[in-house]
Design an enzyme around this catalytic site. Structure first.
Site, mmCIF file in Angstrom:
data_model
loop_
_atom_site.group_PDB
_atom_site.id
_atom_site.type_symbol
_atom_site.label_atom_id
_atom_site.label_comp_id
_atom_site.label_asym_id
_atom_site.label_seq_id
_atom_site.Cartn_x
_atom_site.Cartn_y
_atom_site.Cartn_z
ATOM 1 N N ARG A 220 0.636 -1.501 0.100
ATOM 2 C CA ARG A 220 -0.144 0.142 0.146
ATOM 3 C C ARG A 220 0.788 1.330 -0.075
ATOM 4 O O ARG A 220 1.316 1.412 1.428
ATOM 5 C CB ARG A 220 -0.673 -0.019 1.478
ATOM 6 N N HIS B 172 -7.029 1.236 -6.209
ATOM 7 C CA HIS B 172 -7.554 0.476 -5.625
ATOM 8 C C HIS B 172 -8.172 -1.459 -5.472
ATOM 9 O O HIS B 172 -9.469 -1.423 -5.973
ATOM 10 C CB HIS B 172 -8.052 0.646 -4.615
ATOM 11 N N GLN C 115 -10.041 -3.868 -3.983
ATOM 12 C CA GLN C 115 -11.168 -3.057 -3.524
ATOM 13 C C GLN C 115 -12.199 -3.750 -4.787
ATOM 14 O O GLN C 115 -13.471 -3.644 -4.372
ATOM 15 C CB GLN C 115 -11.064 -1.763 -3.088
ATOM 16 N N ASP D 20 -17.815 7.042 -1.601
ATOM 17 C CA ASP D 20 -16.365 7.226 -1.191
ATOM 18 C C ASP D 20 -15.781 8.518 -0.301
ATOM 19 O O ASP D 20 -16.443 9.481 -1.083
ATOM 20 C CB ASP D 20 -15.354 6.494 -1.473
ATOM 21 N N CYS E 162 -16.289 1.658 0.511
ATOM 22 C CA CYS E 162 -15.215 1.069 0.937
ATOM 23 C C CYS E 162 -14.881 1.029 2.382
ATOM 24 O O CYS E 162 -14.071 0.909 2.997
ATOM 25 C CB CYS E 162 -14.331 1.148 -0.310
ATOM 26 N N ARG F 251 -13.765 -8.437 1.775
ATOM 27 C CA ARG F 251 -12.372 -8.219 1.245
ATOM 28 C C ARG F 251 -11.372 -9.327 1.665
ATOM 29 O O ARG F 251 -10.642 -10.447 0.609
ATOM 30 C CB ARG F 251 -11.969 -6.759 1.572
HETATM 31 N N1 CP Z 1 -11.156 -0.190 2.145
HETATM 32 C C1 CP Z 1 -10.235 -0.446 2.330
HETATM 33 O O1 CP Z 1 -9.050 -0.712 1.605
HETATM 34 O O2 CP Z 1 -9.997 -0.198 3.867
HETATM 35 P P1 CP Z 1 -8.483 0.244 5.022
HETATM 36 O O3 CP Z 1 -7.908 1.556 4.592
HETATM 37 O O4 CP Z 1 -8.628 0.394 6.614
HETATM 38 O O5 CP Z 1 -7.649 -1.358 4.584
HETATM 39 N N1 NVA Z 2 -10.040 7.093 -1.220
HETATM 40 C C1 NVA Z 2 -9.997 6.198 -0.421
HETATM 41 C C2 NVA Z 2 -10.158 5.285 0.008
HETATM 42 C C3 NVA Z 2 -9.750 4.836 1.133
HETATM 43 C C4 NVA Z 2 -9.711 3.472 1.431
HETATM 44 C C5 NVA Z 2 -8.459 7.165 0.451
HETATM 45 O O1 NVA Z 2 -7.380 6.576 -0.406
HETATM 46 O O2 NVA Z 2 -8.236 7.650 1.332
#
Ligand code: CP
Ligand code: NVA
Length: 297
Positions: free
Chosen positions: A102, A129, A132, A219, A255, A283
């Site tokens: 990540r 993502h 997701q 989101d 999400c 997930r």
């Molecule tokens: N939706 C998602 O990726 O959540 P987290 O940031 O908690 O991993």
């Molecule tokens: N769009 C959000 C998604 C988190 C899972 C972010 O990148 O913070």
């Protein structure tokens, strides 16, 4: 397939196969049947940003598959202290069977994939993502019985939206994206979607997007790393909030994490229409399906 940096690193057939595996593994998990398909395998998880769902679903998923996951935060390994990504990728490949990362810059994950000789999974970047999207597609299929459904994305044209656009194109899902002017998903992903099968309808009116939708998806307006843009984004997204009145009897996806009072009201998130907890659970199942497909003997 040796990398999963975006949903369309999979072919349509590979995506269908991952979703089928995910459903089978969900059924086994729910019935308490052991499924040590990755016995002895190790996964390194590199995190530059925080996470609840991604970290815990991958870590427990590997355990349920008989393997092991290592959580490596920004201060835990030399990557956070200047060791290049290319060196990290080559060294990790000598120890573990798969890497999940990540990161902020999408190009960092693709560079990792370039130098690693093991599969690399994108656990979220500023641009994408795809993990997701796997869970989203699994959830949509559960909710509506297939992909002959209409989804309205209401909010920012962000990483989650961009991967959903590509995933929708690959499954022939009918998608409309409503964003304020200047916050659309970007021409690069729209071009990719065209090549994959279908470009979503675009609008700046949430109610136009929602009118014929079976599912509404939103989101956060301020994603991780965009904290400096908070004030301007909150102003730009005024009028885009999902309320129970706007949602009507449609299914709701998010999400998570949600910012109640911003993109969504507490009442909408707590309503019976919200499929967000099922979506979060998926997930786990979707990533186990992905892992069994990517990590082979
Ligand atoms: N939706 C998602 O990726 O959540 P987290 O940031 O908690 O991993
Ligand atoms: N769009 C959000 C998604 C988190 C899972 C972010 O990148 O913070």
């Amino acid at each position: 397939m040796t990398r999963f940096t975006e949903i369309d690193d999979l072919t349509r057939d590979e995506l269908a196969d991952v979703l089928t595996r995910s459903e089978e593994l969900k059924e086994r998990t729910r019935r308490g049947k052991p499924h040590p398909k990755l016995a002895g395998a190790s996964m390194a998880m590199l995190f530059e940003k925080p996470s609840t769902r991604t970290r815990i679903s991958f870590e427990t998923g590997m355990t349920q598959l008989g393997g092991h996951a290592l959580f490596l935060g920004p201060n835990d390994i030399q990557l956070g202290h200047g060791e290049p990504i290319r060196d990290t990728g080559r060294v990790l490949s000598r120890y573990v069977d798969v890497v999940m990362a990540r990161m902020f810059d999408h190009s960092d994950v693709t560079e990792l994939a370039e130098y690693a000789s093991i599969p690399v999974i994108n656990g979220l970047t500023d641009d994408a993502h795809p993990c997701q999207t796997l869970a989203d597609l699994l959830t949509i299929r559960e909710l509506t019985g297939g992909f002959d459904a209409s989804v309205a994305w209401v909010g920012d044209g962000n990483n989650v939206c961009r991967s959903l656009i590509a995933g929708a194109a690959m499954t022939d899902l009918d998608l409309t994206v409503a964003t304020p002017d200047g916050y659309g998903p970007g021409s690069d992903v729209l071009n990719r979607a065209g090549e994959l099968g279908a470009v979503p309808d675009l609008t700046d009116d949430p109610d136009t997007a929602i009118a014929d939708a079976d599912i509404v998806y939103t989101d956060v307006w301020v994603s991780m790393g965009q904290e400096d843009e908070r004030d301007s984004k909150l102003a730009a997204f005024d009028g885009f909030q999902i309320t129970p009145e706007r949602l009507g009897d449609r299914h709701l996806l998010h999400c998570l994490p949600a910012h109640r009072g911003e993109e969504i009201t507490d009442a909408a998130l707590e309503s019976d229409n919200a499929a967000v907890w099922r979506q979060a659970e998926n997930r786990l199942h979707a990533q186990k399906g992905l892992l069994t497909s990517l990590v082979v003997d």
